[in-house]
Each structure stands twice: as structure tokens, then as C-alpha cells.
Design an enzyme around this catalytic site. Sequence first.
Site, PDB file in Angstrom:
ATOM      1  N   ARG A   1       4.439  23.280 -64.875  1.00  0.00           N
ATOM      2  CA  ARG A   1       3.163  23.173 -64.150  1.00  0.00           C
ATOM      3  C   ARG A   1       2.996  24.458 -63.362  1.00  0.00           C
ATOM      4  O   ARG A   1       3.792  24.738 -62.454  1.00  0.00           O
ATOM      5  CB  ARG A   1       3.163  21.951 -63.232  1.00  0.00           C
ATOM      6  CG  ARG A   1       1.979  21.942 -62.280  1.00  0.00           C
ATOM      7  CD  ARG A   1       1.753  20.611 -61.618  1.00  0.00           C
ATOM      8  NE  ARG A   1       1.140  19.675 -62.538  1.00  0.00           N
ATOM      9  CZ  ARG A   1       0.564  18.528 -62.184  1.00  0.00           C
ATOM     10  NH1 ARG A   1       0.525  18.169 -60.913  1.00  0.00           N
ATOM     11  NH2 ARG A   1       0.024  17.735 -63.074  1.00  0.00           N
TER      12      ARG A   1
ATOM     13  N   HIS B   1      -5.136  20.860 -69.010  1.00  0.00           N
ATOM     14  CA  HIS B   1      -4.177  19.792 -68.680  1.00  0.00           C
ATOM     15  C   HIS B   1      -4.047  18.909 -69.922  1.00  0.00           C
ATOM     16  O   HIS B   1      -4.520  17.769 -69.941  1.00  0.00           O
ATOM     17  CB  HIS B   1      -4.680  19.009 -67.466  1.00  0.00           C
ATOM     18  CG  HIS B   1      -3.646  18.140 -66.814  1.00  0.00           C
ATOM     19  ND1 HIS B   1      -2.342  18.040 -67.268  1.00  0.00           N
ATOM     20  CD2 HIS B   1      -3.717  17.328 -65.719  1.00  0.00           C
ATOM     21  CE1 HIS B   1      -1.685  17.203 -66.489  1.00  0.00           C
ATOM     22  NE2 HIS B   1      -2.483  16.761 -65.546  1.00  0.00           N
TER      23      HIS B   1
ATOM     24  N   GLN C   1      -2.706  15.242 -69.893  1.00  0.00           N
ATOM     25  CA  GLN C   1      -3.655  14.269 -69.342  1.00  0.00           C
ATOM     26  C   GLN C   1      -4.580  13.769 -70.442  1.00  0.00           C
ATOM     27  O   GLN C   1      -4.884  12.576 -70.520  1.00  0.00           O
ATOM     28  CB  GLN C   1      -4.474  14.930 -68.224  1.00  0.00           C
ATOM     29  CG  GLN C   1      -5.428  13.977 -67.541  1.00  0.00           C
ATOM     30  CD  GLN C   1      -4.680  12.875 -66.811  1.00  0.00           C
ATOM     31  OE1 GLN C   1      -3.771  13.145 -66.046  1.00  0.00           O
ATOM     32  NE2 GLN C   1      -5.046  11.630 -67.053  1.00  0.00           N
TER      33      GLN C   1
ATOM     34  N   ASP D   1     -12.969  14.079 -61.532  1.00  0.00           N
ATOM     35  CA  ASP D   1     -11.712  14.616 -60.989  1.00  0.00           C
ATOM     36  C   ASP D   1     -12.045  15.264 -59.648  1.00  0.00           C
ATOM     37  O   ASP D   1     -13.226  15.456 -59.321  1.00  0.00           O
ATOM     38  CB  ASP D   1     -11.132  15.637 -61.992  1.00  0.00           C
ATOM     39  CG  ASP D   1      -9.763  16.184 -61.568  1.00  0.00           C
ATOM     40  OD1 ASP D   1      -9.112  15.585 -60.680  1.00  0.00           O
ATOM     41  OD2 ASP D   1      -9.339  17.222 -62.123  1.00  0.00           O
TER      42      ASP D   1
ATOM     43  N   CYS E   1      -8.052  11.259 -63.584  1.00  0.00           N
ATOM     44  CA  CYS E   1      -6.647  11.608 -63.829  1.00  0.00           C
ATOM     45  C   CYS E   1      -5.764  11.322 -62.615  1.00  0.00           C
ATOM     46  O   CYS E   1      -4.557  11.175 -62.758  1.00  0.00           O
ATOM     47  CB  CYS E   1      -6.537  13.075 -64.240  1.00  0.00           C
ATOM     48  SG  CYS E   1      -7.068  14.225 -62.953  1.00  0.00           S
TER      49      CYS E   1
ATOM     50  N   ARG F   1       0.105   8.003 -69.408  1.00  0.00           N
ATOM     51  CA  ARG F   1       0.783   9.303 -69.342  1.00  0.00           C
ATOM     52  C   ARG F   1       2.215   9.160 -69.860  1.00  0.00           C
ATOM     53  O   ARG F   1       2.724   9.992 -70.604  1.00  0.00           O
ATOM     54  CB  ARG F   1       0.820   9.836 -67.893  1.00  0.00           C
ATOM     55  CG  ARG F   1      -0.508  10.258 -67.303  1.00  0.00           C
ATOM     56  CD  ARG F   1      -1.049  11.522 -67.935  1.00  0.00           C
ATOM     57  NE  ARG F   1      -0.164  12.664 -67.843  1.00  0.00           N
ATOM     58  CZ  ARG F   1      -0.069  13.506 -66.820  1.00  0.00           C
ATOM     59  NH1 ARG F   1      -0.854  13.347 -65.782  1.00  0.00           N
ATOM     60  NH2 ARG F   1       0.776  14.531 -66.836  1.00  0.00           N
TER      61      ARG F   1
HETATM   62  N1  NVA Z   1      -7.865  19.346 -61.508  1.00  0.00           N
HETATM   63  C1  NVA Z   1      -6.746  18.876 -60.733  1.00  0.00           C
HETATM   64  C2  NVA Z   1      -5.905  17.941 -61.545  1.00  0.00           C
HETATM   65  C3  NVA Z   1      -4.750  17.342 -60.818  1.00  0.00           C
HETATM   66  C4  NVA Z   1      -3.922  16.461 -61.693  1.00  0.00           C
HETATM   67  C5  NVA Z   1      -5.924  20.073 -60.245  1.00  0.00           C
HETATM   68  O1  NVA Z   1      -5.762  21.024 -61.009  1.00  0.00           O
HETATM   69  O2  NVA Z   1      -5.468  20.046 -59.115  1.00  0.00           O
HETATM   70  N1   CP Z   2      -2.890  13.482 -63.183  1.00  0.00           N
HETATM   71  C1   CP Z   2      -1.846  14.226 -62.799  1.00  0.00           C
HETATM   72  O1   CP Z   2      -1.433  15.197 -63.461  1.00  0.00           O
HETATM   73  O2   CP Z   2      -1.259  13.804 -61.639  1.00  0.00           O
HETATM   74  P1   CP Z   2      -0.151  14.556 -60.814  1.00  0.00           P
HETATM   75  O3   CP Z   2      -0.779  15.794 -60.215  1.00  0.00           O
HETATM   76  O4   CP Z   2       0.261  13.569 -59.757  1.00  0.00           O
HETATM   77  O5   CP Z   2       0.984  14.934 -61.707  1.00  0.00           O
END
Ligand code: NVA
Ligand code: CP
Length: 303
Positions: free
Chosen positions: A103, A130, A133, A221, A261, A289
Site C-alpha cells: 500500500r 485499488h 477493492q 468513497d 469501500c 475482501r
Molecule cells: N480513496 C480512499 C480509499 C481508502 C480505502 C483512499 O485512498 O484513502
Molecule cells: N477499503 C479499504 O481498503 O480499507 P482499509 O483502508 O481499511 O484497508
Amino acid sequence: MKKDFISILDIDEQELEQLLNEAHELKRQKKAGTKHLLLAGQTLAMIFEKSSTRTHISFEVGMNQLGGHALFLNAGDMQIRRGEEIRDTARAASRYVSGLMIRAYKHSTIEEYAKYATIPVINGLSDLEHPCQLLADIMTIQEHFGSTKDIRVAWVGDGNNVCNSLILATVLTGLRVTVATPEGYEPAGDVVRKARSLGGDVTLVREPEQAVKDAEVIVTDTWISMGDEGEKEERMRVFRKYTVDTQLMKHASPDARVLHCLPAHRGEEITDEVMEGGQSLVWDEAENRLHAQKALLVRLLKK
Ligand code: NVA
Ligand code: CP
């Protein structure tokens, strides 16, 4: 299958179908109490530059249920923080573990890991995509509607990483996506062009009501993704009318379902009423997930 899963388009239609069949089967087996130790003795290293709840838990628990092991690595505690190069980290890690889940802030970070790692690399979220997801979201839509073909999906809010993966997923699923964003917050232009050139059905609009009109699935989101915190004030102002609330839901099909998500910010991109209401599928989505990523891990790591 390609070595890595960095974009949702790293798999083709047939591979997605097989992967999701496996995911549904693993879910059935789990509910029936049947063990499936398909990755016994294997280790997944998980490198996090950003916070996570679902991605961390679902990958770690998933590896465990498959008989393997997951190793949590906070990028801030690794030598990378002190300047070790990604190419060196990637090659050293490849000598210890069977796969890497990353990540990262920048999509190019994950691509660089993949270039030098001799093991599969999985995108656990970047600024561009992502894809994990989307595996769960597609699985959830399949479960609820029986198929994804011609299901009309409305995305309401920020044209962010999850939105980009959803747009690319139209190519593999037959989903028809309409995205409503404020000006300047559209999904990545390259992503939209790519999806359309590969036959994806993608429409961009401004008004949330226009996007959700007749939609069967509404997705939203956060307005402030990880990394966007510095723009919080501006974003709160710009996105004000992009809340998925009961009023907006009236413009959708009465049988429409809602995905998010998570993490959710109640009162911002979604109201408490919609999150907790009968049209919300967010907990199935969060659960999926686990099952979808287990299927992905089996496909990428099984010897
Ligand atoms: N769009 C959000 C998704 C979190 C799972 C982010 O990138 O923070
Ligand atoms: N949806 C998702 O990726 O959640 P987290 O940021 O908690 O991993």
C-alpha cells in the site's frame, strides 16, 4: 495470469471469472467449516506506507486461513525510510517471502517493486488504483444481482483510486458506470480513455442525481483520500452536494444497493441512514475482501 496484480486490468475477463468462482467457493467452504490449506508454508509480506484496517486484516487472516503466514511491515520502520532503494528492498524480500502486498502513496512505487521483485506483487492501494477493492465489489454485485452484465453503477463524489479501478473494471464485467464528480475531481483521463478504448461503458456527468437516475448500484468513497488531507477545507466545500443520502437514493431504482469501500465518514459522502439502511451492502462488501483476496493469493502464489 500475469506475475503481478497492480491494476484490475492485470487480469482478463476469463481470469476474473475463474478467480471469482474460486472466491465464492472459498467463501462457501469457510462457512461450512472446511479447511483449505492451499498456501501452507508460504509467506506474504505486506508493506504499508499508509493506514489500513480492512486490507491489513483481510490479507493477514486470508493467508492464515490458507495455511500460510502474513508479515506486517510498516514502511516507516524499514530501511527504506533511511534511503534504501526500492530495487534493493524488492530483491532482498524476494529471497525470503512468496509474495508482496504493498500500500503506497505513489502507484510508481508499486510498479518499481514489481519490476525488481522476482515474486508476485499485489497493489493494496495506490494513488491511481485499488484493484483488490474492485474484486470484492464485483463479487458483491454478483452475489446480489446474480451477474454484473449490464448492471448500471453510479459513482458519486471524488474521481479517486477506487473510482479509477471501477472504471477499468467495466471492461471485464459488463458493468455500465456513470460517474458524477465536481469539476476538477474527475477520474484520471488516461483511465477513462483506456476503459472506453477497450469497450467499457463509462459516462462522466456533474450532477449526482443524473448519475444515480435508474442506477442499480450506487458507490461512493471519502472526499479526502489518504494523501489529500492538506486540501480538506477546499474539498469539504466542493463536495457538499455529493452526499449519498435518502433524498439522492430516491432518484435511483427502488431496488438499488449501496457500496462503500470504507472507512466511511458519516454525514459527509454518505449519511448514517443510508449506511445503516436496508439498501446498504457495505458489510458484505467488506467481508468479500477476504474471500476475493484469498482467491487472488491462491492464483498468484500456489505452486
Ligand atoms: N480513496 C480512499 C480509499 C481508502 C480505502 C483512499 O485512498 O484513502
Ligand atoms: N477499503 C479499504 O481498503 O480499507 P482499509 O483502508 O481499511 O484497508
